[in-house]
Scaffold this active site. Structure first.
Site, PDB file in Angstrom:
ATOM      1  CG  HIS A  54      35.674 -22.860  54.543  1.00  0.00           C
ATOM      2  ND1 HIS A  54      34.917 -23.481  55.521  1.00  0.00           N
ATOM      3  CD2 HIS A  54      35.783 -21.558  54.913  1.00  0.00           C
ATOM      4  CE1 HIS A  54      34.568 -22.570  56.426  1.00  0.00           C
ATOM      5  NE2 HIS A  54      35.072 -21.415  56.085  1.00  0.00           N
ATOM      6  CG  HIS A  84      37.060 -21.228  45.925  1.00  0.00           C
ATOM      7  ND1 HIS A  84      36.361 -20.080  45.546  1.00  0.00           N
ATOM      8  CD2 HIS A  84      36.144 -22.234  45.925  1.00  0.00           C
ATOM      9  CE1 HIS A  84      35.094 -20.392  45.361  1.00  0.00           C
ATOM     10  NE2 HIS A  84      34.932 -21.698  45.571  1.00  0.00           N
ATOM     11  CG  HIS A  86      34.645 -26.749  45.835  1.00  0.00           C
ATOM     12  ND1 HIS A  86      34.121 -26.451  47.073  1.00  0.00           N
ATOM     13  CD2 HIS A  86      34.516 -25.618  45.084  1.00  0.00           C
ATOM     14  CE1 HIS A  86      33.667 -25.199  47.073  1.00  0.00           C
ATOM     15  NE2 HIS A  86      33.909 -24.675  45.896  1.00  0.00           N
ATOM     16  CD  GLU A  96      31.105 -26.976  45.669  1.00  0.00           C
ATOM     17  OE1 GLU A  96      30.890 -25.821  45.252  1.00  0.00           O
ATOM     18  OE2 GLU A  96      30.996 -27.286  46.866  1.00  0.00           O
ATOM     19  CG  HIS A 109      33.652 -22.809  42.128  1.00  0.00           C
ATOM     20  ND1 HIS A 109      33.061 -23.340  43.266  1.00  0.00           N
ATOM     21  CD2 HIS A 109      33.190 -23.559  41.092  1.00  0.00           C
ATOM     22  CE1 HIS A 109      32.279 -24.341  42.923  1.00  0.00           C
ATOM     23  NE2 HIS A 109      32.339 -24.505  41.598  1.00  0.00           N
ATOM     24  CB  THR A 189      28.564 -24.447  46.913  1.00  0.00           C
ATOM     25  OG1 THR A 189      29.980 -24.162  47.036  1.00  0.00           O
ATOM     26  CG2 THR A 189      28.106 -24.272  45.482  1.00  0.00           C
TER      27      THR A 189
HETATM   28  C1  LIG Z   1      29.377 -12.753  52.153  1.00  0.00           C
HETATM   29  C2  LIG Z   1      29.979 -13.790  51.339  1.00  0.00           C
HETATM   30  C3  LIG Z   1      30.483 -14.617  50.680  1.00  0.00           C
HETATM   31  C4  LIG Z   1      31.038 -15.684  49.852  1.00  0.00           C
HETATM   32  N1  LIG Z   1      32.425 -15.454  49.554  1.00  0.00           N
HETATM   33  S1  LIG Z   1      32.982 -16.034  48.136  1.00  0.00           S
HETATM   34  O1  LIG Z   1      32.084 -15.656  47.089  1.00  0.00           O
HETATM   35  O2  LIG Z   1      34.344 -15.615  47.996  1.00  0.00           O
HETATM   36  C5  LIG Z   1      32.958 -17.769  48.213  1.00  0.00           C
HETATM   37  C6  LIG Z   1      32.257 -18.464  47.227  1.00  0.00           C
HETATM   38  C7  LIG Z   1      32.212 -19.856  47.261  1.00  0.00           C
HETATM   39  S2  LIG Z   1      31.360 -20.724  45.989  1.00  0.00           S
HETATM   40  N2  LIG Z   1      31.733 -22.280  46.104  1.00  0.00           N
HETATM   41  O3  LIG Z   1      29.943 -20.552  46.224  1.00  0.00           O
HETATM   42  O4  LIG Z   1      31.860 -20.169  44.744  1.00  0.00           O
HETATM   43  C8  LIG Z   1      32.842 -20.574  48.245  1.00  0.00           C
HETATM   44  C9  LIG Z   1      33.551 -19.881  49.237  1.00  0.00           C
HETATM   45  C10 LIG Z   1      33.614 -18.476  49.227  1.00  0.00           C
HETATM   46  C11 LIG Z   1      34.391 -17.792  50.313  1.00  0.00           C
HETATM   47  O5  LIG Z   1      33.767 -17.025  51.097  1.00  0.00           O
HETATM   48  O6  LIG Z   1      35.607 -18.035  50.349  1.00  0.00           O
HETATM   49 ZN   LIG Z   2      33.363 -22.893  45.213  1.00  0.00          ZN
END
Ligand SMILES: CC#CCNS(=O)(=O)c1cc(S(N)(=O)=O)ccc1C(=O)O
Ligand SMILES: [Zn+2]
Length: 251
Positions: A54, A84, A86, A96, A109, A189
């Site tokens: 992703h 990470h 976007h 986003e 993020h 998200t």
């Molecule tokens: C259970 C559970 C969960 C979410 N994992 S994360 O918060 O690291 C995350 C957060 C986001 S975001 N865009 O909401 O910060 C995106 C992707 C991730 C991911 O799994 O890699």
């Molecule tokens: Zn994110």
């Protein structure tokens, strides 16, 4: 048909605090009680960088309070777990959150979790005050002097499922000059879209070059063994309904 009724009950969830949102600055309420956010990242320990299909993710050691965010809307310190990005396929979209309907080229993020109230990240990720995500907009312009540390490593994680060591990276070098922010209650998200995130979105973007951003677009959504090669781009969710939520602004 009580079984059908039960299924219907189980399957119906109310989504009232989804993310991202469009932030309209002059509709945000300036809250004098909102203190500044404090980032204690000096003892942070980055571990690896990976392509999870992703996004590209840098993970941190979150087994103690060595790197936390606190203050602002947060009642406790929240531990840094990962960051990470976007991004889009061209410079005019990719973030986003949007600001008065305008997108940035990308959004960073930094994901933190409330280890004071919850024992594990997964438990925090389903709690209404479990996560705090710091959002930073990326604008295109000159080269970012520290982003190359990340973009130089991207060729190592081209394929979904690839991971490599990534030590001694402190994300403090990716912050803009001002920590002024907007904050609101929202969600992840990406699936599972849990409504467990206190969002803190910095008002000022950082600047990166088109060349640096282009390196993110050479990542693939697909794995090395797959015959189809899908470039990783447009991995951003569009803005979601505000549903009466208030966005607060720091001073
Ligand atoms: C259970 C559970 C969960 C979410 N994992 S994360 O918060 O690291 C995350 C957060 C986001 S975001 N865009 O909401 O910060 C995106 C992707 C991730 C991911 O799994 O890699
Ligand atoms: Zn994110």
């Amino acid at each position: 048909n009580s079984h059908a009724h039960a299924l219907n009950t189980v399957m119906f969830t109310v989504e009232i605090r989804q993310s991202p949102i469009d932030i309209v600055p002059h509709q945000a309420s300036r809250d004098p009680n909102l203190s500044q956010i404090v980032l204690n990242y000096d003892r942070c320990t980055s571990i690896n960088i990976s392509n999870n299909g992703h996004s590209v993710v840098v993970e941190f050691d979150d087994t103690d309070d060595r790197s936390v965010i606190q203050g602002g809307p947060l009642d406790n310190p929240y531990r840094l777990k990962q960051f990470h990005f976007h991004w889009g396929e061209k410079g005019c979209e990719g973030s986003e959150h949007t600001v008065s309907g305008n997108s940035y080229a990308s959004e960073l993020h930094l994901v933190h979790w409330n280890a004071v109230k919850y024992k594990t990240f997964d438990e925090a990720a389903t709690a209404p005050d479990g996560l705090a995500v710091l959002g930073i907009f990326l604008d295109t312009g000159d080269d970012h002097r520290w982003l190359h540390t990340i973009t130089d490593a991207l060729y190592m994680v081209k394929f979904k499922g690839s991971i490599t060591d990534f030590k001694d990276f402190n994300p403090k070098c990716l912050l803009p000059s001002s920590l002024h922010y907007w904050t609101y209650l929202g969600s992840l998200t990406t699936p599972p879209l849990h409504e467990s995130v206190i969002w803190i979105v910095l008002k000022d973007p950082i600047t990166v070059s088109e060349k640096q951003l282009g390196k993110f677009r050479m990542l693939l959504f697909t794995g090395e063994e797959e015959d189809q090669r899908l470039r990783m781009e447009n991995n951003f969710r569009p803005p979601q309904p505000l549903k009466g939520r208030k966005v607060r602004s720091s001073n």
